[in-house]
Structures are given as C-alpha cells and as structure tokens.
Motif scaffolding. Structure first.
Motif, PDB file in Angstrom:
ATOM      1  N   GLU A 191       4.545  13.010  10.391  1.00 44.62           N
ATOM      2  CA  GLU A 191       4.179  11.606  10.628  1.00 44.62           C
ATOM      3  C   GLU A 191       3.532  10.978   9.391  1.00 44.62           C
ATOM      4  O   GLU A 191       3.824   9.832   9.044  1.00 44.62           O
ATOM      5  N   LEU A 192       2.652  11.714   8.729  1.00 42.81           N
ATOM      6  CA  LEU A 192       1.994  11.158   7.547  1.00 42.81           C
ATOM      7  C   LEU A 192       2.980  10.971   6.397  1.00 42.81           C
ATOM      8  O   LEU A 192       2.940   9.956   5.689  1.00 42.81           O
ATOM      9  N   GLY A 193       3.897  11.906   6.228  1.00 43.50           N
ATOM     10  CA  GLY A 193       4.923  11.750   5.194  1.00 43.50           C
ATOM     11  C   GLY A 193       5.769  10.519   5.433  1.00 43.50           C
ATOM     12  O   GLY A 193       6.037   9.729   4.515  1.00 43.50           O
ATOM     13  N   GLY A 194       6.178  10.314   6.687  1.00 44.28           N
ATOM     14  CA  GLY A 194       7.000   9.155   7.035  1.00 44.28           C
ATOM     15  C   GLY A 194       6.288   7.839   6.855  1.00 44.28           C
ATOM     16  O   GLY A 194       6.891   6.835   6.461  1.00 44.28           O
ATOM     17  N   ALA A 195       4.981   7.832   7.121  1.00 42.54           N
ATOM     18  CA  ALA A 195       4.209   6.585   6.994  1.00 42.54           C
ATOM     19  C   ALA A 195       3.850   6.284   5.542  1.00 42.54           C
ATOM     20  O   ALA A 195       4.050   5.168   5.053  1.00 42.54           O
ATOM     21  N   LEU A 196       3.343   7.290   4.830  1.00 41.31           N
ATOM     22  CA  LEU A 196       2.782   7.059   3.497  1.00 41.31           C
ATOM     23  C   LEU A 196       3.837   6.806   2.432  1.00 41.31           C
ATOM     24  O   LEU A 196       3.571   6.121   1.438  1.00 41.31           O
ATOM     25  N   LYS A 197       5.040   7.314   2.620  1.00 43.17           N
ATOM     26  CA  LYS A 197       6.080   7.088   1.602  1.00 43.17           C
ATOM     27  C   LYS A 197       6.410   5.597   1.486  1.00 43.17           C
ATOM     28  O   LYS A 197       6.889   5.150   0.433  1.00 43.17           O
ATOM     29  N   ASN A 198       6.162   4.825   2.528  1.00 43.68           N
ATOM     30  CA  ASN A 198       6.430   3.380   2.470  1.00 43.68           C
ATOM     31  C   ASN A 198       5.547   2.681   1.432  1.00 43.68           C
ATOM     32  O   ASN A 198       5.955   1.689   0.823  1.00 43.68           O
ATOM     33  N   ILE A 199       4.344   3.209   1.243  1.00 44.62           N
ATOM     34  CA  ILE A 199       3.446   2.642   0.231  1.00 44.62           C
ATOM     35  C   ILE A 199       4.046   2.844  -1.164  1.00 44.62           C
ATOM     36  O   ILE A 199       4.119   1.920  -1.978  1.00 44.62           O
ATOM     37  N   ILE A 200       4.490   4.065  -1.418  1.00 43.83           N
ATOM     38  CA  ILE A 200       5.052   4.397  -2.735  1.00 43.83           C
ATOM     39  C   ILE A 200       6.334   3.605  -2.971  1.00 43.83           C
ATOM     40  O   ILE A 200       6.629   3.187  -4.100  1.00 43.83           O
ATOM     41  N   ALA A 201       7.085   3.353  -1.903  1.00 43.28           N
ATOM     42  CA  ALA A 201       8.313   2.558  -2.034  1.00 43.28           C
ATOM     43  C   ALA A 201       8.019   1.125  -2.459  1.00 43.28           C
ATOM     44  O   ALA A 201       8.779   0.528  -3.225  1.00 43.28           O
ATOM     45  N   VAL A 202       6.919   0.558  -1.974  1.00 41.43           N
ATOM     46  CA  VAL A 202       6.511  -0.779  -2.417  1.00 41.43           C
ATOM     47  C   VAL A 202       6.266  -0.739  -3.935  1.00 41.43           C
ATOM     48  O   VAL A 202       6.711  -1.616  -4.680  1.00 41.43           O
ATOM     49  N   GLY A 203       5.584   0.310  -4.392  1.00 48.71           N
ATOM     50  CA  GLY A 203       5.332   0.463  -5.820  1.00 48.71           C
ATOM     51  C   GLY A 203       6.606   0.646  -6.622  1.00 48.71           C
ATOM     52  O   GLY A 203       6.761   0.073  -7.713  1.00 48.71           O
ATOM     53  N   ALA A 204       7.544   1.427  -6.083  1.00 47.17           N
ATOM     54  CA  ALA A 204       8.817   1.662  -6.783  1.00 47.17           C
ATOM     55  C   ALA A 204       9.600   0.359  -6.933  1.00 47.17           C
ATOM     56  O   ALA A 204      10.188   0.086  -7.991  1.00 47.17           O
ATOM     57  N   GLY A 205       9.594  -0.446  -5.889  1.00 43.37           N
ATOM     58  CA  GLY A 205      10.268  -1.744  -5.959  1.00 43.37           C
ATOM     59  C   GLY A 205       9.616  -2.655  -6.974  1.00 43.37           C
ATOM     60  O   GLY A 205      10.290  -3.362  -7.735  1.00 43.37           O
ATOM     61  N   ALA A 206       8.280  -2.618  -7.025  1.00 42.17           N
ATOM     62  CA  ALA A 206       7.547  -3.467  -7.974  1.00 42.17           C
ATOM     63  C   ALA A 206       7.910  -3.106  -9.412  1.00 42.17           C
ATOM     64  O   ALA A 206       8.066  -3.990 -10.269  1.00 42.17           O
ATOM     65  N   LEU A 207       8.065  -1.819  -9.696  1.00 39.77           N
ATOM     66  CA  LEU A 207       8.456  -1.390 -11.048  1.00 39.77           C
ATOM     67  C   LEU A 207       9.808  -1.982 -11.444  1.00 39.77           C
ATOM     68  O   LEU A 207       9.989  -2.450 -12.565  1.00 39.77           O
TER      69      LEU A 207
ATOM     70  N   VAL B 260      -3.381  -4.953  -5.387  1.00 35.69           N
ATOM     71  CA  VAL B 260      -2.379  -6.016  -5.594  1.00 35.69           C
ATOM     72  C   VAL B 260      -2.146  -6.789  -4.297  1.00 35.69           C
ATOM     73  O   VAL B 260      -2.118  -8.024  -4.281  1.00 35.69           O
ATOM     74  N   LEU B 261      -1.987  -6.059  -3.188  1.00 30.99           N
ATOM     75  CA  LEU B 261      -1.657  -6.698  -1.911  1.00 30.99           C
ATOM     76  C   LEU B 261      -2.827  -7.463  -1.308  1.00 30.99           C
ATOM     77  O   LEU B 261      -2.637  -8.546  -0.742  1.00 30.99           O
ATOM     78  N   TYR B 262      -4.028  -6.901  -1.408  1.00 24.82           N
ATOM     79  CA  TYR B 262      -5.144  -7.454  -0.638  1.00 24.82           C
ATOM     80  C   TYR B 262      -6.241  -8.097  -1.479  1.00 24.82           C
ATOM     81  O   TYR B 262      -7.092  -8.804  -0.948  1.00 24.82           O
ATOM     82  N   ASN B 263      -6.245  -7.853  -2.797  1.00 25.73           N
ATOM     83  CA  ASN B 263      -7.279  -8.449  -3.645  1.00 25.73           C
ATOM     84  C   ASN B 263      -6.683  -9.258  -4.792  1.00 25.73           C
ATOM     85  O   ASN B 263      -7.385  -9.564  -5.769  1.00 25.73           O
ATOM     86  N   ASN B 264      -5.383  -9.560  -4.680  1.00 19.45           N
ATOM     87  CA  ASN B 264      -4.699 -10.416  -5.673  1.00 19.45           C
ATOM     88  C   ASN B 264      -4.783  -9.888  -7.102  1.00 19.45           C
ATOM     89  O   ASN B 264      -4.783 -10.669  -8.065  1.00 19.45           O
ATOM     90  N   ALA B 265      -4.848  -8.573  -7.267  1.00 19.04           N
ATOM     91  CA  ALA B 265      -4.850  -7.999  -8.614  1.00 19.04           C
ATOM     92  C   ALA B 265      -3.489  -8.229  -9.272  1.00 19.04           C
ATOM     93  O   ALA B 265      -2.454  -8.306  -8.587  1.00 19.04           O
ATOM     94  N   ASP B 266      -3.471  -8.340 -10.586  1.00 16.20           N
ATOM     95  CA  ASP B 266      -2.222  -8.533 -11.330  1.00 16.20           C
ATOM     96  C   ASP B 266      -1.470  -7.203 -11.428  1.00 16.20           C
ATOM     97  O   ASP B 266      -2.055  -6.177 -11.802  1.00 16.20           O
ATOM     98  N   VAL B 267      -0.182  -7.212 -11.087  1.00 18.79           N
ATOM     99  CA  VAL B 267       0.603  -5.972 -11.034  1.00 18.79           C
ATOM    100  C   VAL B 267       0.619  -5.277 -12.395  1.00 18.79           C
ATOM    101  O   VAL B 267       0.421  -4.060 -12.487  1.00 18.79           O
ATOM    102  N   LYS B 268       0.878  -6.019 -13.456  1.00 17.13           N
ATOM    103  CA  LYS B 268       0.977  -5.410 -14.782  1.00 17.13           C
ATOM    104  C   LYS B 268      -0.355  -4.806 -15.216  1.00 17.13           C
ATOM    105  O   LYS B 268      -0.399  -3.718 -15.801  1.00 17.13           O
ATOM    106  N   GLU B 269      -1.439  -5.502 -14.933  1.00 19.78           N
ATOM    107  CA  GLU B 269      -2.759  -4.977 -15.297  1.00 19.78           C
ATOM    108  C   GLU B 269      -3.071  -3.686 -14.547  1.00 19.78           C
ATOM    109  O   GLU B 269      -3.637  -2.738 -15.116  1.00 19.78           O
ATOM    110  N   VAL B 270      -2.699  -3.642 -13.295  1.00 13.14           N
ATOM    111  CA  VAL B 270      -2.941  -2.463 -12.465  1.00 13.14           C
ATOM    112  C   VAL B 270      -2.158  -1.263 -13.014  1.00 13.14           C
ATOM    113  O   VAL B 270      -2.672  -0.138 -13.070  1.00 13.14           O
ATOM    114  N   ILE B 271      -0.907  -1.496 -13.444  1.00 14.78           N
ATOM    115  CA  ILE B 271      -0.093  -0.410 -14.008  1.00 14.78           C
ATOM    116  C   ILE B 271      -0.721   0.101 -15.308  1.00 14.78           C
ATOM    117  O   ILE B 271      -0.803   1.321 -15.538  1.00 14.78           O
TER     118      ILE B 271
END
Length: 337
Positions: A189-205, A313-324
């Motif tokens: 269950e945790l693998g199925g849920a948490l991979k969605n977070i990393i997928a958001v990051g992969a799309g952002a890249l 990035v999602l909840y505190n409006n951080a800049d994506v490039k700066e975060v990377i």
C-alpha cells in the motif's frame, strides 16, 4: 470456491472499469457501481464509458448500478476503486447492505488526509469484522488504458491472510493479467501511494526540459525515500523492489497515461496548481499524498528530501528550479544511508 463469482466494483472511473473488464473476461458476474446515473445508463445502454475510457467497448455482461443495495446483493467480493478521500464514507454507506462475509478488495492508491492511514486500515475500521473475509490490496504497474486493450500486465494481491490474497489472485488471473501474492500489505500500500509523489517530480523534470539522467536519479533516490518511510512502518524492504514498489514507480514516472506525471509536467511548464487540477478533470492522488507523506516524515523523523521539495512547491509556492538546485547541493552522503 465456485468458479463464477459475483463481484461488486465500487467506482466506474478508468481503473474501476478496466478491472471490471478483466473480471468479466474471466466469466464472473460483475456489477459496477457509480453515483452518476448518466454514467450508469451509458454503460448499460451503450456499453461504453466515454469520459474515462473513450473509444473502448465494454463487455455486454458488465452491468452498472446507481443503487448500492442492489449492487451488493449476494456479492462474493467488493472491490473499491474510488478516490482515497471517499473510501471512509463509502465504506460506512455499504455496511447495512452487506450480507455474508465478502472479501474486501481495494485498488486505490493513497493515504487519508489528517489521519495518514492506509486504505486497508480505513476499511478495517469502517466495515465490521463479521461482514468481511479479509481485506486485500491490489496494486502494481498498471495503466487502465492498457489493461482495457488486454496489454500484458502483472500486479500484486496483498493481504496478511494468504488465503484472501490467493482468492483475489484466482479471480483476476488470465493470459494477459498476471497476479502475484504478497503478505506485506503495509509495503504494497505504501509503495502504491508514495510512488505518485515521485511521479509528480518526474513530470516536473520533463516540463523543465531535463533529460533521462535526471529522471533516473529522481526515480532511484525516490525509491530510497519510499523504502525508508515504508520500513519505519514495519514494511519489508524487499517489497519495494517488487511490482508494487519499483515496478509501479517505473510505469508512473515514465508514461503520459499517468495523471501524476502529467500534473508534474504542467507544474514544470509553469502552470498553477489550480490550472492543473481543472485541466485534468480527474483525481490526482499524488497531490494529497505529498502532504500526508510530508507530515508523516516529520512525525516519524524520517528524511524525505524529494518529497519535502515537492511539498514546498505544491503547498508553499516554492520555485521548482530553486528547489532542484537545493536538492543537488545537499551535503554529500553515502548512497546506502
């Protein structure tokens, strides 16, 4: 068990419909429930689900219901395929209509907001023990669009009770849909849920124009984070090297079929969160799961730098490039830490 089972599928989205098609192919009596009467009528009259699986013809044996009581009559198994935020309410709603002890299955991937509970924990809390025969998670690398056209797919049926996991394996298995069993429902269950977070990051890249090196780095270090948090809850680390871990991570981080990847890509392209949610028109589980995972990490003192960055990035409006840039400039560490 008798070969032919009565199976009630709660949720007529793309994944619920695709799984219903697999079950119907296996000659089970499949009832799919939706709270939208227009969708029910379309499935029953035209044998299509035009919003969620456009262009796909559904089996005529698949029957849709808007009445929960009728959908649950004499059912052998109940399959939840609805957004995580609706699981608790729908679980409570069905209790008066459950007779006997059906196997409870879920194919949703997320964590409940506020409580941070896994879906099986919610189901166990809301459905009395005398009205269920095992709670099983069905998870792994699987896009509804591909399952609906009978592309080859392998996933995991997870439950502490081996018998229940094997029951779910038996009702789904066929020549294009292979199911393995696993007793580590926490890890699955945790693998199925948490991979969605990393997928958001992969799309952002991708949205930012980065290449395969960056994507491989993100997925590999993302898997390390998922494993760290999972092990803190007692999951078996080997589970995250399986279908519901690295398998699901690969498919979700690399495909245009993934809503989470598409959401991340739009984020990288500079679109606002409100624009992204409106554009998608479907639930993006990774957005709410990021918040839950971040809060869990703080609570359990587990280091999740990628998850934290995406949360900012999602909840505190951080800049994506700066975060990377900040991620790349973190203090050097041993890879196995």
């Amino acid at each position: 068990m008798d070969n032919k089972q009565i199976i009630t599928v709660l949720g007529a989205g793309s994944w619920g419909t695709a799984l219903s098609m697999v079950l119907a192919d296996n000659d089970h009596e499949v009832r799919i429930w939706s709270h939208k009467q227009a969708q029910v009528d379309e499935i029953n009259d035209l044998h299509v689900n035009s919003h969620y699986l456009p262009g796909k013809q559904l089996p005529k044996e698949l029957t849709a219901f808007s009445d929960l009581k009728a959908a649950l009559e004499n059912t052998d198994a109940i399959l939840f395929v609805i957004p995580t935020k609706a699981i608790r309410q729908v679980s409570a709603d069905i209790v008066p209509f459950i007779h006997g002890k059906p196997v409870i299955i879920h194919a949703s991937k997320g964590l409940e907001q506020g409580t941070h509970k896994r879906i099986s924990e919610i189901l166990i809390e809301e459905i009395p023990e005398e009205k269920r025969n095992g709670v099983v998670a069905l998870s792994g690398p699987s896009h509804a669009e591909e399952v609906a056209v009978k592309d080859l797919t392998t996933i995991t049926s997870a439950c502490h009770q081996t018998e229940s996991a094997e029951y779910v394996q038996s009702i789904f298995m066929n020549d294009y849909f292979r199911v393995y069993t696993n007793q580590d429902i926490v890890g699955v269950e945790l693998g199925g849920a948490l991979k969605n977070i990393i997928a958001v990051g992969a799309g952002a890249l991708v949205g930012l124009g980065y290449g395969d090196n960056a994507k491989a780095a993100l997925m590999t270090r993302g898997l390390a984070e998922i494993t760290r948090l999972g092990v803190s809850f007692g999951a078996d680390p080997l589970t995250f090297l399986g279908l519901s871990g690295v398998g699901d991570l690969i498919v979700t981080c690399t495909s245009i079929h993934s809503r989470n990847w598409r959401a991340g890509k739009m984020l990288g392209e500079g679109k606002s969160l409100d624009e992204i949610v409106e554009n998608m028109g479907m639930i993006i589980e990774g957005l709410s799961t990021t918040k839950a995972a971040y809060e869990l990490a703080v609570q359990k003192n587990v280091e999740l730098p990628i998850t934290t960055a995406i949360y900012e990035v999602l909840y505190n409006n951080a800049d994506v490039k700066e975060v990377i840039t900040e991620l790349m400039n973190r203090v050097g560490k041993n890879e196995i830490e």
